[in-house]
Design a protein around this motif. Structure first.
Motif, mmCIF file in Angstrom:
data_model
loop_
_atom_site.group_PDB
_atom_site.id
_atom_site.type_symbol
_atom_site.label_atom_id
_atom_site.label_comp_id
_atom_site.label_asym_id
_atom_site.label_seq_id
_atom_site.Cartn_x
_atom_site.Cartn_y
_atom_site.Cartn_z
ATOM 1 N N SER A 224 -2.983 6.865 7.552
ATOM 2 C CA SER A 224 -3.952 5.895 8.026
ATOM 3 C C SER A 224 -3.489 5.344 9.364
ATOM 4 C CB SER A 224 -4.145 4.756 7.020
ATOM 5 O OG SER A 224 -2.964 3.995 6.926
ATOM 6 N N GLN B 202 -13.595 -4.281 7.339
ATOM 7 C CA GLN B 202 -13.221 -3.752 6.025
ATOM 8 C C GLN B 202 -11.803 -3.219 6.110
ATOM 9 O OE1 GLN B 202 -16.088 -0.760 5.020
ATOM 10 N NE2 GLN B 202 -17.742 -2.217 4.753
ATOM 11 N N GLY B 203 -11.152 -3.117 4.983
ATOM 12 C CA GLY B 203 -9.820 -2.524 4.934
ATOM 13 C C GLY B 203 -8.708 -3.415 5.446
ATOM 14 N N ASN C 172 -1.735 9.074 -2.782
ATOM 15 C CA ASN C 172 -2.808 8.742 -3.717
ATOM 16 C C ASN C 172 -2.352 9.038 -5.142
ATOM 17 O OD1 ASN C 172 -3.129 11.509 -4.177
ATOM 18 N ND2 ASN C 172 -5.047 11.675 -3.059
ATOM 19 N N GLU D 54 -3.883 1.852 11.643
ATOM 20 C CA GLU D 54 -4.287 0.454 11.551
ATOM 21 C C GLU D 54 -4.439 -0.143 12.940
ATOM 22 O OE1 GLU D 54 -2.121 -2.105 8.967
ATOM 23 O OE2 GLU D 54 -2.146 -0.683 7.316
ATOM 24 N N PHE E 35 -5.925 -4.101 9.920
ATOM 25 C CA PHE E 35 -6.918 -3.431 9.086
ATOM 26 C C PHE E 35 -6.897 -1.944 9.378
ATOM 27 C CE2 PHE E 35 -8.940 -4.835 12.940
ATOM 28 C CZ PHE E 35 -9.772 -3.795 13.316
ATOM 29 N N ILE E 36 -7.297 -1.151 8.384
ATOM 30 C CA ILE E 36 -7.307 0.304 8.492
ATOM 31 C C ILE E 36 -8.562 0.737 9.251
ATOM 32 C CG2 ILE E 36 -7.493 2.463 7.205
ATOM 33 C CD1 ILE E 36 -5.859 1.124 4.998
ATOM 34 N N LYS F 20 -11.214 3.370 9.712
ATOM 35 C CA LYS F 20 -11.774 4.468 8.936
ATOM 36 C C LYS F 20 -12.046 5.666 9.810
ATOM 37 C CE LYS F 20 -13.832 1.846 5.231
ATOM 38 N NZ LYS F 20 -14.978 1.741 4.365
ATOM 39 N N SER G 3 -12.614 -11.013 7.189
ATOM 40 C CA SER G 3 -13.149 -10.208 6.079
ATOM 41 C C SER G 3 -14.677 -10.132 6.101
ATOM 42 C CB SER G 3 -12.672 -10.754 4.733
ATOM 43 O OG SER G 3 -13.340 -11.962 4.415
ATOM 44 N N MET H 11 0.842 -1.171 0.000
ATOM 45 C CA MET H 11 0.000 0.000 0.000
ATOM 46 C C MET H 11 0.889 1.236 0.000
ATOM 47 S SD MET H 11 -3.142 0.741 2.524
ATOM 48 C CE MET H 11 -3.278 2.371 3.139
ATOM 49 N N THR I 255 -5.395 -5.281 5.528
ATOM 50 C CA THR I 255 -4.171 -4.930 4.808
ATOM 51 C C THR I 255 -3.127 -6.029 4.813
ATOM 52 O OG1 THR I 255 -3.280 -3.846 6.782
ATOM 53 C CG2 THR I 255 -4.457 -2.452 5.193
#
Length: 80
Positions: free
Chosen positions: A13, A43-44, A5, A15, A72-73, A75, A39, A1, A46
């Motif tokens: 981010s 969500q997210g 962007n 995690e 995982f990230i 949000k 999963s 990752m 990594t």
């Protein structure tokens, strides 16, 4: 990752890690089971890390137990 962007803007981010334990007739199946289960509710996802592999013998066949750390990230959400 990548931390940037497509427009070159730095993305930050945070995690979180979750430790899961799964068993199966192979190490790969046990790891896949842990990742798949995570999963379903997170969500997210990594990365994952297999922390330990142990096992036992059941009816003459090996049964593998893996401890897997899944990252995982988190949000960002604004509280109202």
């Amino acid at each position: 990752m990548t931390p940037f962007n497509s427009k070159g803007v730095f993305l930050m981010s945070v995690e979180k890690a979750l430790d899961l334990t799964a068993t199966a007739s192979s190490i790969e199946e046990a790891v896949a089971s842990a990742v798949h289960r995570a999963s379903l509710t997170l969500q997210g996802l990594t990365t994952f890390e297999v922390k330990s592999i142990t096992g036992h013998v059941e009816d003459g066949e090996p049964v593998f137990r893996v401890e897997v750390r899944i990252n995982f990230i988190i949000k960002e959400r604004l509280h109202e």
